[in-house]
Design an enzyme around this catalytic site. Structure first.
Site, PDB file in Angstrom:
ATOM      1  N   LYS A   1       6.726  -9.995   8.285  1.00  0.00           N
ATOM      2  CA  LYS A   1       7.826 -10.496   9.119  1.00  0.00           C
ATOM      3  C   LYS A   1       7.361 -11.537  10.134  1.00  0.00           C
ATOM      4  O   LYS A   1       8.186 -12.326  10.626  1.00  0.00           O
ATOM      5  CB  LYS A   1       8.540  -9.351   9.828  1.00  0.00           C
TER       6      LYS A   1
ATOM      7  N   TYR B   1      15.973   3.179  -1.387  1.00  0.00           N
ATOM      8  CA  TYR B   1      15.141   2.620  -0.303  1.00  0.00           C
ATOM      9  C   TYR B   1      14.471   3.735   0.496  1.00  0.00           C
ATOM     10  O   TYR B   1      15.148   4.673   0.947  1.00  0.00           O
ATOM     11  CB  TYR B   1      16.012   1.784   0.633  1.00  0.00           C
TER      12      TYR B   1
ATOM     13  N   TYR C   1       7.367  -0.464   0.750  1.00  0.00           N
ATOM     14  CA  TYR C   1       7.406  -1.804   0.148  1.00  0.00           C
ATOM     15  C   TYR C   1       6.216  -2.045  -0.780  1.00  0.00           C
ATOM     16  O   TYR C   1       6.363  -2.095  -2.006  1.00  0.00           O
ATOM     17  CB  TYR C   1       7.427  -2.870   1.255  1.00  0.00           C
TER      18      TYR C   1
END
Ligand code: PLP
Length: 351
Positions: A62, A277, A303
């Site tokens: 990020k 998720y 992830y």
């Protein structure tokens, strides 16, 4: 480097000649390393790009987006940045870290969309780090619409005289995606230095911004969008493809409006998503253990673990030839390991 690459470097550079405002959070290129032992074992030339080694707030993918997002926030004279995510959002933690560095107030709107109630998930990992960062956390139930809450909260703060910048899920606005378009250029430059061309570049696809940015950059550099292979970890393949397609074309529009891709250009699989998720799978646990025990490298359970499980499944099904070069981008998220301790207990099945 071709002319497009130079143009892109100038346009997206944080060191001057910069047409878009950026705020520097990275120290320069992240390393690309060859995984010697795992390459031998899997019979493919496997490399990793260490975007987990970005140097702020325990690192992670990020930060590349946040260089552009915080740049935009500062250019609008914002004093407060708000973002959204799940309880263990890495994006939220890194937004808080970037805000601390840039001297911005930060509020995180987090929900409990992942159905875990154990103490590690609720209080360890990113929750601990958010607390140390000293930001305001709005803790909402799983059913809450975090984006709606964020917009309302922004209006409230504006009424009090604040200038508020709202950052979407995963930081994946078109401006945020530019961080990974720039990364595509960085990878091309490293390929030239190393004398290697990667046949595929493998990434997780969550909010889709990393995938979209890399594809946009690849297209600008004259490459094939399908060189980026993404493993969906948030939504099924159809939904992930639609979201990523839209983000890719909006990102391209910021740089070269005449460029556009279509859905079939995207190389995406949801085979390692499992039941949803943040829900562990046995293949994820094996993938995390394999990379750690063979190479001494850690990936996260939400992830990287699922994306690497996808890569291992692709190797197993004969997708890659022995002489092919595959680059896996390590994206950080390591606080998640401490939040998902239960998933790694001996004998723990899918939780
Ligand atoms: C957010 C995140 C991703 C996925 O990036 P998107 O742009 O949301 O698809 C991958 N790995 C980690 C560790 C992340 O935090």
């Amino acid at each position: 480097m071709n002319l497009l690459g130079v143009a892109m470097e100038n346009k997206l550079s944080w060191d001057g000649n910069c047409l878009l405002p950026t705020y520097r959070l990275l120290e320069g290129r992240t390393p690309i390393q060859r995984l010697v032992r795992l390459s031998e074992k899997l019979k493919v030339n496997l490399f990793v790009k260490r975007d987990d080694l970005t140097g702020l707030g325990m690192g992670g993918n990020k930060l590349r987006k946040l260089e552009f997002l915080v740049g935009e926030a500062l250019s609008r004279n914002a004093d407060t940045i708000i973002t959204v995510g799940a309880r263990q959002s890495n994006h939220a933690r890194l937004t808080a870290a970037a805000a601390a560095k840039a001297g911005l107030r930060c509020e995180l709107i987090l929900n409990r969309a992942v159905n875990r109630t154990d103490g590690d998930y609720i209080d360890n990992g990113n929750t601990l780090l958010n607390d140390l960062l000293g930001v305001v956390v709005h803790d909402l139930p799983g059913s809450a619409d975090v984006q709606l809450f964020a917009n309302n909260r922004a209006e409230e703060l504006r009424a009090d005289g604040h200038i508020v910048y709202v950052c979407p899920l995963g930081g994946s606005s078109p401006v945020g995606c530019l961080g990974y378009a720039k990364c595509a250029w960085e990878i091309h430059a490293q390929e030239e230095d190393l004398g290697i061309v990667f046949d595929e570049i493998v990434v997780p696809n969550g909010s889709g911004g990393m995938h979209a940015g890399l594809v946009a950059g690849e297209v600008l550099l004259g490459g094939a969008p399908s060189r980026i292979r993404a493993h969906a970890v948030l939504s099924n393949a159809d939904r992930s493809r639609n979201i990523t397609l839209e983000k890719t074309n909006l990102t391209l529009r910021l740089m070269r409006p005449e460029c556009e891709i279509v859905a079939d250009d995207l190389n995406l699989s949801d085979d390692s998503l499992g039941s949803g998720y943040g829900i562990p799978t046995q293949a994820m646990v094996s993938a995390v253990r394999m990379l750690a025990s063979t190479e001494g490298l850690f990936i996260d359970p939400v992830y990287g673990g699922k994306a690497f499980a996808g890569l291992l499944a692709d190797v197993g099904s004969g997708r890659y030839q022995r002489d092919q070069n595959v680059l896996f981008i390590m994206t950080g998220g390591l606080p998640g390991l401490f939040a998902y301790r239960d998933a790694f207990r001996a004998g723990a099945g899918p939780v």
